[in-house]
Enzyme design. Sequence first.
Site, mmCIF file in Angstrom:
data_model
loop_
_atom_site.group_PDB
_atom_site.id
_atom_site.type_symbol
_atom_site.label_atom_id
_atom_site.label_comp_id
_atom_site.label_asym_id
_atom_site.label_seq_id
_atom_site.Cartn_x
_atom_site.Cartn_y
_atom_site.Cartn_z
ATOM 1 N N ASN A 135 3.732 -12.405 3.641
ATOM 2 C CA ASN A 135 4.598 -11.583 2.787
ATOM 3 C C ASN A 135 4.354 -11.887 1.308
ATOM 4 O O ASN A 135 4.396 -10.982 0.468
ATOM 5 C CB ASN A 135 6.065 -11.851 3.132
ATOM 6 C CG ASN A 135 6.999 -10.927 2.375
ATOM 7 O OD1 ASN A 135 7.028 -9.723 2.601
ATOM 8 N ND2 ASN A 135 7.777 -11.488 1.463
ATOM 9 N N ARG A 138 1.421 -9.968 0.037
ATOM 10 C CA ARG A 138 1.700 -8.530 -0.078
ATOM 11 C C ARG A 138 2.566 -8.203 -1.286
ATOM 12 O O ARG A 138 2.504 -7.083 -1.808
ATOM 13 C CB ARG A 138 2.393 -8.013 1.185
ATOM 14 C CG ARG A 138 1.520 -7.932 2.414
ATOM 15 C CD ARG A 138 2.191 -7.105 3.498
ATOM 16 N NE ARG A 138 3.449 -7.687 3.927
ATOM 17 C CZ ARG A 138 3.573 -8.515 4.960
ATOM 18 N NH1 ARG A 138 2.510 -8.859 5.658
ATOM 19 N NH2 ARG A 138 4.753 -9.005 5.290
ATOM 20 N N ASN A 190 1.361 -9.354 -6.074
ATOM 21 C CA ASN A 190 0.677 -8.397 -6.939
ATOM 22 C C ASN A 190 0.412 -7.138 -6.133
ATOM 23 O O ASN A 190 -0.630 -6.996 -5.494
ATOM 24 C CB ASN A 190 -0.626 -9.003 -7.469
ATOM 25 C CG ASN A 190 -1.302 -8.131 -8.514
ATOM 26 O OD1 ASN A 190 -1.039 -6.935 -8.616
ATOM 27 N ND2 ASN A 190 -2.184 -8.715 -9.299
ATOM 28 N N TYR A 218 -9.467 -3.438 3.552
ATOM 29 C CA TYR A 218 -8.945 -3.628 4.909
ATOM 30 C C TYR A 218 -9.070 -2.355 5.761
ATOM 31 O O TYR A 218 -9.683 -2.366 6.829
ATOM 32 C CB TYR A 218 -7.491 -4.067 4.822
ATOM 33 C CG TYR A 218 -6.845 -4.347 6.164
ATOM 34 C CD1 TYR A 218 -7.112 -5.521 6.859
ATOM 35 C CD2 TYR A 218 -5.956 -3.428 6.734
ATOM 36 C CE1 TYR A 218 -6.522 -5.786 8.085
ATOM 37 C CE2 TYR A 218 -5.360 -3.681 7.957
ATOM 38 C CZ TYR A 218 -5.648 -4.858 8.628
ATOM 39 O OH TYR A 218 -5.065 -5.101 9.853
ATOM 40 N N SER A 228 -11.424 -11.365 -2.013
ATOM 41 C CA SER A 228 -10.459 -11.782 -3.021
ATOM 42 C C SER A 228 -10.783 -13.182 -3.547
ATOM 43 O O SER A 228 -10.765 -13.422 -4.765
ATOM 44 C CB SER A 228 -9.049 -11.757 -2.425
ATOM 45 O OG SER A 228 -8.089 -12.124 -3.394
ATOM 46 N N HIS A 237 -11.909 -14.117 -7.421
ATOM 47 C CA HIS A 237 -11.142 -15.092 -8.196
ATOM 48 C C HIS A 237 -12.038 -16.231 -8.688
ATOM 49 O O HIS A 237 -11.964 -16.642 -9.857
ATOM 50 C CB HIS A 237 -10.000 -15.668 -7.348
ATOM 51 C CG HIS A 237 -8.786 -14.806 -7.285
ATOM 52 N ND1 HIS A 237 -8.696 -13.717 -6.448
ATOM 53 C CD2 HIS A 237 -7.604 -14.852 -7.953
ATOM 54 C CE1 HIS A 237 -7.510 -13.139 -6.599
ATOM 55 N NE2 HIS A 237 -6.833 -13.814 -7.514
#
Length: 412
Positions: free
Chosen positions: A292, A295, A298, A310, A333, A337
């Site tokens: 959670n 999600r 950001n 996805y 991701s 980063h």
Amino acid sequence: LLNLSLSELFEVSHIRTIYHMFIALLIVFILSTLLVDFIDEGRLVLGFDLLVYVFGKFPVVFCTWLCMFCATVIIPYSLFFQWAQGYRSSSHRVIYSLFYGTLFTLFQTVGLGIGPTYVAISYALPPASRFIVILEQVRLVMKAHSFVRENVPRVLSSVKEKSSSVPIPRISQYLYFLFAPTLIYRDNYPRNPMVRWGYVATKFAQVLGSLFYAYYIFVRLCIPQFRNSSQETFNLRGLVLCIFNSILPGVLILFLVFFAFLHCWLNAFAEMMRFADRMFYKDWWNSTSYANYYRTWNVVVHDWLYYYAYRDFLWFFGKKFKAAAMLSVFTVSAAVHEYVLSICFGFFYPVLFCLFMCFGMLFNFILNDRRKGPIWNVIMWTSLFLGQGVIICLYSQEWYARQYCPAENVSD
């Protein structure tokens, strides 16, 4: 679950008190810095050498951004326009599409990818200036991808249905999208009737205040510690103490990044663009699971990853590969980063990548949506605090080690 933004929460006097506490802490940092300088120097020193350094070479930054932005306006739109206009009449549609797709991919990788990175490195831009260039690079790559990804299926559908017109967005719609605080292209967005310029000025003032807040955090909590520790011999005790001493500045920086960018910066641009959808984040602070948290922290970037990484992965490989799709999203991701940090700091030190791929993936499955109750929120915050301490400690030690530790002499 009711998701409230900070603007709504600050209407509650009890919550606004927390905001006042952070302002009070900033005042304490300023007073501490002034008093220490007065005691050491015998006078008030109001220098901001660190800020001047990290945001140096601004003309190069501005010219680089202008070139990136103009290229993103002209090239993706022109390539899509030419492809859409000629696709229906083409006798070799697959080859025709591959040709334009290759040109677009070259622009994304060379024009927006290699070009700005080369400028940042070759001109030896300081860290914050590099962050501006590289984050804008990533944003424009994601914007251009979304524009093409959303409009190509519409053209294919119109040709399949033998429609008389080709659905090509106007350049003004694409230009609005490039400035709008969203990464998902739509021809039209919900719009507010007017711009509250006082609100815009307040948000930009809060961004500026957050910048000075971060400056004082580094000056008072980070630089004195790491400048000395980088010259000491490594030992486990020192590393553990360093990590726990880095938790407070790490958490403060986390809050400042969230408040300054996701709340103030995006809301300021949304207001100027009369952009009505302000769901840039949800109540991530109430998360009882890392699933959670990812999600809701950001929403802008999460939506892009969900729709174009996805869901497209599942569309290509099949819906039975959900775990592989999630792993691919985490990998993309984490890699982005780490790429941003590596370019901006000037060295490859994959701490964030390892934390993201190892602990991030592990916690995503262990602290999943089935975990409810306050204890799981405490566990989530504890692990988040420790993670911030590790990141601040290790990256700062590496930075200062490269700045102050002499290179080892290699004999012939």
